[in-house]
Design an enzyme around this catalytic site. Structure first.
Site, PDB file in Angstrom:
ATOM      1  N   VAL A  70      23.462  -0.051  -9.994  1.00  0.00           N
ATOM      2  CA  VAL A  70      23.323   1.171  -9.195  1.00  0.00           C
ATOM      3  C   VAL A  70      22.157   1.071  -8.212  1.00  0.00           C
ATOM      4  CG1 VAL A  70      24.383   2.674 -10.936  1.00  0.00           C
ATOM      5  CG2 VAL A  70      21.908   2.256 -11.015  1.00  0.00           C
ATOM      6  N   ASP A  97      16.840  -0.270  -5.848  1.00  0.00           N
ATOM      7  CA  ASP A  97      17.208  -1.046  -4.672  1.00  0.00           C
ATOM      8  C   ASP A  97      18.213  -2.141  -4.962  1.00  0.00           C
ATOM      9  OD1 ASP A  97      15.142  -2.596  -6.148  1.00  0.00           O
ATOM     10  OD2 ASP A  97      15.421  -4.006  -4.495  1.00  0.00           O
ATOM     11  N   GLU A 147       9.498   5.004 -15.799  1.00  0.00           N
ATOM     12  CA  GLU A 147      10.358   3.940 -15.277  1.00  0.00           C
ATOM     13  C   GLU A 147      11.578   4.519 -14.583  1.00  0.00           C
ATOM     14  OE1 GLU A 147      10.519   0.938 -14.611  1.00  0.00           O
ATOM     15  OE2 GLU A 147       9.576  -0.367 -16.084  1.00  0.00           O
ATOM     16  N   ASP A 148      12.068   3.831 -13.572  1.00  0.00           N
ATOM     17  CA  ASP A 148      13.304   4.235 -12.927  1.00  0.00           C
ATOM     18  C   ASP A 148      14.509   3.920 -13.814  1.00  0.00           C
ATOM     19  OD1 ASP A 148      12.818   1.514 -12.694  1.00  0.00           O
ATOM     20  OD2 ASP A 148      13.374   1.370 -10.588  1.00  0.00           O
ATOM     21  N   ASP A 198      16.980  -1.525 -18.432  1.00  0.00           N
ATOM     22  CA  ASP A 198      18.219  -2.303 -18.498  1.00  0.00           C
ATOM     23  C   ASP A 198      18.174  -3.138 -19.785  1.00  0.00           C
ATOM     24  OD1 ASP A 198      20.497  -3.770 -17.845  1.00  0.00           O
ATOM     25  OD2 ASP A 198      19.648  -4.744 -16.102  1.00  0.00           O
ATOM     26  N   ARG A 202      16.493   2.259  -1.568  1.00  0.00           N
ATOM     27  CA  ARG A 202      15.564   3.054  -2.377  1.00  0.00           C
ATOM     28  C   ARG A 202      15.414   4.484  -1.889  1.00  0.00           C
ATOM     29  NH1 ARG A 202      12.759  -0.412  -5.760  1.00  0.00           N
ATOM     30  NH2 ARG A 202      12.090  -2.422  -4.923  1.00  0.00           N
ATOM     31  N   GLY A 253      10.198   1.007  -8.022  1.00  0.00           N
ATOM     32  CA  GLY A 253      11.405   1.810  -8.186  1.00  0.00           C
ATOM     33  C   GLY A 253      11.209   3.244  -8.644  1.00  0.00           C
TER      34      GLY A 253
HETATM   35  P1  IMP Z   1      14.958  -4.806 -17.509  1.00  0.00           P
HETATM   36  O1  IMP Z   1      16.181  -5.666 -17.654  1.00  0.00           O
HETATM   37  O2  IMP Z   1      15.026  -3.588 -18.428  1.00  0.00           O
HETATM   38  O3  IMP Z   1      13.703  -5.597 -17.706  1.00  0.00           O
HETATM   39  O4  IMP Z   1      14.968  -4.232 -16.034  1.00  0.00           O
HETATM   40  C1  IMP Z   1      14.353  -4.969 -15.023  1.00  0.00           C
HETATM   41  C2  IMP Z   1      14.436  -4.334 -13.668  1.00  0.00           C
HETATM   42  O5  IMP Z   1      15.697  -4.644 -13.131  1.00  0.00           O
HETATM   43  C3  IMP Z   1      14.323  -2.832 -13.520  1.00  0.00           C
HETATM   44  O6  IMP Z   1      13.004  -2.338 -13.525  1.00  0.00           O
HETATM   45  C4  IMP Z   1      14.956  -2.634 -12.161  1.00  0.00           C
HETATM   46  O7  IMP Z   1      14.011  -2.915 -11.147  1.00  0.00           O
HETATM   47  C5  IMP Z   1      16.016  -3.715 -12.144  1.00  0.00           C
HETATM   48  N1  IMP Z   1      17.347  -3.159 -12.433  1.00  0.00           N
HETATM   49  C6  IMP Z   1      18.046  -3.161 -13.589  1.00  0.00           C
HETATM   50  N2  IMP Z   1      19.243  -2.582 -13.442  1.00  0.00           N
HETATM   51  C7  IMP Z   1      19.308  -2.193 -12.138  1.00  0.00           C
HETATM   52  C8  IMP Z   1      20.315  -1.524 -11.352  1.00  0.00           C
HETATM   53  O8  IMP Z   1      21.406  -1.143 -11.811  1.00  0.00           O
HETATM   54  N3  IMP Z   1      19.998  -1.312 -10.046  1.00  0.00           N
HETATM   55  C9  IMP Z   1      18.830  -1.689  -9.486  1.00  0.00           C
HETATM   56  N4  IMP Z   1      17.856  -2.316 -10.170  1.00  0.00           N
HETATM   57  C10 IMP Z   1      18.101  -2.561 -11.494  1.00  0.00           C
HETATM   58 MG    MG Z   2      11.459  -0.829 -12.426  1.00  0.00          MG
END
Ligand code: IMP
Ligand code: MG
Length: 179
Positions: free
Chosen positions: A156, A162, A102-103, A106, A168, A48
């Protein structure tokens, strides 16, 4: 900016390319000021982050190195549960300042796992640069040092992010349409 449909979902325009690039530039300025003497290694977390990393690092003017990693999760033995492995890293990172790129952050689960893996490799310090942060979802304590934009807990796509592999390549960010 038009609505876009990816598979079964419709997304509406959310953050323009101009706004994105403006906040990326601001972040690069801070990084240039903070880490000028650290010779940081930027660790870009694929997939991402590729687009954000390209824009950010064009504006980072301090001496640095750049590398790309992927996180792979698999189920280990019954005693270990899910194991996360970092693949692609060839640089020696012991004693270095590592900037995780990081993109989006979450829940922070991914970031926490990565932070544990990097800490085991005895890095000097970990800095985190994410384009997007969802503060309402973030449940971890790891400091997120550089944030492009904070967004609500909505899904998003675009700018590297994605939905089921799609979206993407869009240069703007779109949010899932509220029905
Ligand atoms: P985490 O919950 O911080 O571990 O995030 C895990 C992964 O979920 C991120 O690296 C993204 O790949 C994906 N992700 C979380 N929120 C979004 C979103 O709003 N759109 C797309 N991918 C997301
Ligand atoms: Mg990611």
């Amino acid at each position: 900016m038009q609505h876009v449909t990816l598979k079964d979902k419709t997304f509406v325009p959310y953050i323009t390319s101009d706004k994105i690039l403006e906040s990326v530039k601001q972040m690069a300025k801070k990084i240039n000021a903070d880490l000028a003497d650290d010779m940081p290694l930027f660790l870009v977390v694929l997939n991402g982050s590729f687009m954000f990393a390209a824009d950010l690092l064009k504006e980072v003017t301090i001496p640095c190195e750049i590398s790309f990693i992927k996180l792979a999760s698999y189920h280990g033995t019954s005693s270990t549960g899910t194991v996360t492995e970092m693949i692609g890293l060839t640089e020696e990172i012991k004693g270095r300042t590592v900037v995780v790129v990081e993109d989006i952050v979450d829940t922070g689960i991914t970031l926490e796992k990565l932070s544990i893996l990097l800490t085991k490799k005895e890095v000097k310090q970990i800095k985190v640069a994410t384009f997007l942060l969802k503060p309402e979802a973030y449940k971890k304590t790891i400091a997120v040092d550089y944030v492009g934009m904070e967004i609500p807990n909505d899904f998003v796509v675009g700018y590297g992010l994605d939905y089921d592999g799609l979206g993407r390549n869009m240069k703007e960010i779109y949010v899932l349409e509220q029905k």
